[in-house]
Scaffold this motif. Structure first.
Motif, PDB file in Angstrom:
ATOM      1  N   LEU A  55       8.033 -56.082 -66.184  1.00 29.04           N
ATOM      2  CA  LEU A  55       7.640 -56.787 -65.123  1.00 29.04           C
ATOM      3  C   LEU A  55       7.863 -56.217 -63.873  1.00 29.04           C
ATOM      4  O   LEU A  55       9.081 -55.735 -63.621  1.00 29.04           O
ATOM      5  N   VAL A  56       6.801 -55.918 -62.962  1.00 29.52           N
ATOM      6  CA  VAL A  56       6.811 -55.226 -61.686  1.00 29.52           C
ATOM      7  C   VAL A  56       6.938 -56.210 -60.217  1.00 29.52           C
ATOM      8  O   VAL A  56       5.840 -56.693 -60.233  1.00 29.52           O
ATOM      9  N   LEU A  57       7.924 -56.532 -59.841  1.00 32.72           N
ATOM     10  CA  LEU A  57       7.937 -57.367 -58.490  1.00 32.72           C
ATOM     11  C   LEU A  57       7.695 -56.585 -57.252  1.00 32.72           C
ATOM     12  O   LEU A  57       8.573 -55.847 -56.979  1.00 32.72           O
ATOM     13  N   GLY A  58       6.518 -56.756 -56.651  1.00 32.38           N
ATOM     14  CA  GLY A  58       6.445 -55.753 -55.377  1.00 32.38           C
ATOM     15  C   GLY A  58       6.581 -56.913 -54.183  1.00 32.38           C
ATOM     16  O   GLY A  58       6.316 -58.039 -54.144  1.00 32.38           O
ATOM     17  N   SER A  59       6.792 -56.384 -53.159  1.00 32.64           N
ATOM     18  CA  SER A  59       7.064 -57.122 -51.735  1.00 32.64           C
ATOM     19  C   SER A  59       6.165 -56.323 -50.786  1.00 32.64           C
ATOM     20  O   SER A  59       6.184 -55.323 -50.529  1.00 32.64           O
ATOM     21  N   TRP A  60       5.573 -57.281 -49.887  1.00 31.61           N
ATOM     22  CA  TRP A  60       4.836 -56.756 -48.858  1.00 31.61           C
ATOM     23  C   TRP A  60       4.931 -57.379 -47.379  1.00 31.61           C
ATOM     24  O   TRP A  60       4.567 -57.021 -46.140  1.00 31.61           O
ATOM     25  N   ILE A  61       5.655 -58.596 -47.222  1.00 32.85           N
ATOM     26  CA  ILE A  61       5.526 -59.414 -46.201  1.00 32.85           C
ATOM     27  C   ILE A  61       6.304 -58.741 -45.076  1.00 32.85           C
ATOM     28  O   ILE A  61       5.925 -58.989 -43.954  1.00 32.85           O
ATOM     29  N   ALA A  62       7.298 -57.733 -45.217  1.00 29.46           N
ATOM     30  CA  ALA A  62       7.697 -56.978 -44.247  1.00 29.46           C
ATOM     31  C   ALA A  62       6.862 -56.216 -43.397  1.00 29.46           C
ATOM     32  O   ALA A  62       7.150 -55.718 -42.231  1.00 29.46           O
ATOM     33  N   LEU A  63       5.440 -55.963 -44.068  1.00 27.39           N
ATOM     34  CA  LEU A  63       4.554 -55.075 -43.490  1.00 27.39           C
ATOM     35  C   LEU A  63       3.487 -55.958 -42.991  1.00 27.39           C
ATOM     36  O   LEU A  63       2.496 -55.414 -42.532  1.00 27.39           O
ATOM     37  N   LYS A  64       3.488 -56.961 -42.908  1.00 25.98           N
ATOM     38  CA  LYS A  64       2.491 -57.963 -42.577  1.00 25.98           C
ATOM     39  C   LYS A  64       2.150 -57.788 -41.124  1.00 25.98           C
ATOM     40  O   LYS A  64       3.083 -57.681 -40.230  1.00 25.98           O
ATOM     41  N   GLY A  65       0.738 -57.584 -40.725  1.00 22.80           N
ATOM     42  CA  GLY A  65       0.326 -57.283 -39.513  1.00 22.80           C
ATOM     43  C   GLY A  65       0.246 -55.677 -39.353  1.00 22.80           C
ATOM     44  O   GLY A  65      -0.324 -55.374 -38.507  1.00 22.80           O
ATOM     45  N   GLN A  66       0.583 -54.851 -40.169  1.00 24.68           N
ATOM     46  CA  GLN A  66       0.766 -53.399 -40.097  1.00 24.68           C
ATOM     47  C   GLN A  66      -0.274 -53.075 -41.288  1.00 24.68           C
ATOM     48  O   GLN A  66      -1.249 -52.240 -41.034  1.00 24.68           O
ATOM     49  N   VAL A  67       0.090 -53.631 -42.572  1.00 27.92           N
ATOM     50  CA  VAL A  67      -0.739 -53.232 -43.560  1.00 27.92           C
ATOM     51  C   VAL A  67      -1.212 -54.450 -44.339  1.00 27.92           C
ATOM     52  O   VAL A  67      -0.415 -55.192 -44.698  1.00 27.92           O
ATOM     53  N   PRO A  68      -2.457 -54.424 -44.738  1.00 24.02           N
ATOM     54  CA  PRO A  68      -2.960 -55.545 -45.324  1.00 24.02           C
ATOM     55  C   PRO A  68      -2.282 -55.649 -47.014  1.00 24.02           C
ATOM     56  O   PRO A  68      -1.951 -54.453 -47.744  1.00 24.02           O
ATOM     57  N   ARG A  69      -1.996 -57.105 -47.390  1.00 24.31           N
ATOM     58  CA  ARG A  69      -1.563 -57.115 -48.629  1.00 24.31           C
ATOM     59  C   ARG A  69      -2.161 -56.449 -49.822  1.00 24.31           C
ATOM     60  O   ARG A  69      -1.832 -55.696 -50.694  1.00 24.31           O
TER      61      ARG A  69
END
Length: 315
Positions: A243-257
């Motif tokens: 199971l790989v859990l990734g995060s992207w919310i810190a990049l919101k506004g800079q890099v699309p999900r």
């Protein structure tokens, strides 16, 4: 340019790992294994508690094993929990280079020596890369993997064609900069980074203190080796469900999900038993930013991959 932002952000996330919970004492009923003398540092310190199926928790760069304290408490003693703190991090004595190779061999040796039957390895950031390496080295010993916000080869997040050799000059430059950076400048960068990638202000303060308790040379060397370790060619050897859990919310506004998710999916493409789940609210420390969501995923994984009871034939 977009991929460059992704890598820069993921590198920053890896450098953030100097976090732990506020308590420094081992919980009641915990067995602590560490160096027998202050002059004989070992690859990692272990705190063991609970009974049941073994679960080995590996923290990230400059992080204490106490980052998993809430997770272990959530399991309620129903699992045999082994919580590592790696050498050179969070006050533990440093070891000589190489860091990563020593750690992957030492973890595999620990699984054998303790006689752990098909343990689940749970790793965060650098700890996730280490868990992948162990599962690839000794697939027969590992029963499952939970990788929290980590990639098998960070430089490829920037350049799809990146190799270890092409990444080495940048990694060496980063190591030199980390070793020679004045303390005041390092602390300011650390403060700013923690504010961006950890939601809770109290956690940010704790993260800052743990970073200062880590050995700067050990952290720099570990980061260098992380940047020059490509596990993608070895992923096919892993047989354990992952199971790989990734995060992207810190990049919101800079890099699309979708861009971040594509990086994760691409890097884990050769791992047949992997399931990638992108988290939409938690930052890099998913188990801290959204414990309820993290526990739900972890519980589901542990339940779905529980060992099958052995049925003895009738005489």
């Amino acid at each position: 340019m977009l991929r460059r932002r992704v890598l820069s952000s993921l590198l920053a996330l890896s450098l953030l790992s100097g976090c732990a919970s506020t308590s420094g004492a081992a919980p009641s009923g915990t067995t602590v294994t560490e160096s027998p003398t202050s002059n004989a540092p070992v690859p990692f310190r272990v705190e063991r508690s609970g009974k049941g199926r073994p679960v080995v928790f590996i923290p990230g760069l400059a992080s204490s094993g106490e980052v998993w304290s809430e997770t272990v408490a959530h399991l309620g003693g129903q699992y045999d929990s082994h919580v590592l703190t790696l050498a050179g991090f969070a006050g533990q004595p440093a070891i000589s280079a190489p860091f990563f190779e020593t750690q992957r061999r030492a973890v595999a040796a620990y699984l054998r020596e303790q006689g752990l039957e098909k343990p689940i390895l749970v790793g965060h950031s650098l700890g996730g890369v280490l868990a992948l390496a162990v599962a690839a080295d000794v697939p027969e010993l590992v029963g499952g993997l939970v990788v929290v916000d980590s990639l098998p080869f960070l430089p490829a997040g920037m350049y799809p064609g990146a190799t270890v050799e092409s990444s080495r000059p940048h990694a060496d430059q980063m190591r030199t900069q980390m070793r020679t950076q004045p303390a005041a400048q390092r602390n300011e960068v650390l403060r700013q980074t923690m504010r961006r990638y950890i939601t809770d202000a109290a956690r940010q303060d704790v993260a800052f203190r743990w970073g200062n308790q880590s050995d700067p040379d050990a952290v720099a060397q570990a980061m260098y080796e992380l940047m020059t370790t490509d596990l993608r060619p070895a992923l096919h050897r892993i047989t354990a469900p992952t199971l790989v859990l990734g995060s992207w919310i810190a990049l919101k506004g800079q890099v699309p999900r979708e861009t971040v998710e594509a990086v994760y999916e691409g890097q884990y493409a050769s791992l047949p038993n992997a399931r990638v789940v992108m988290h939409d609210t938690a930052r890099h420390f998913i188990m801290w930013d959204d414990p309820a969501g993290f526990f739900r995923e972890l519980d589901g994984f542990l339940g779905a991959h529980a060992p099958v009871a052995r049925v003895e034939p009738r005489p």
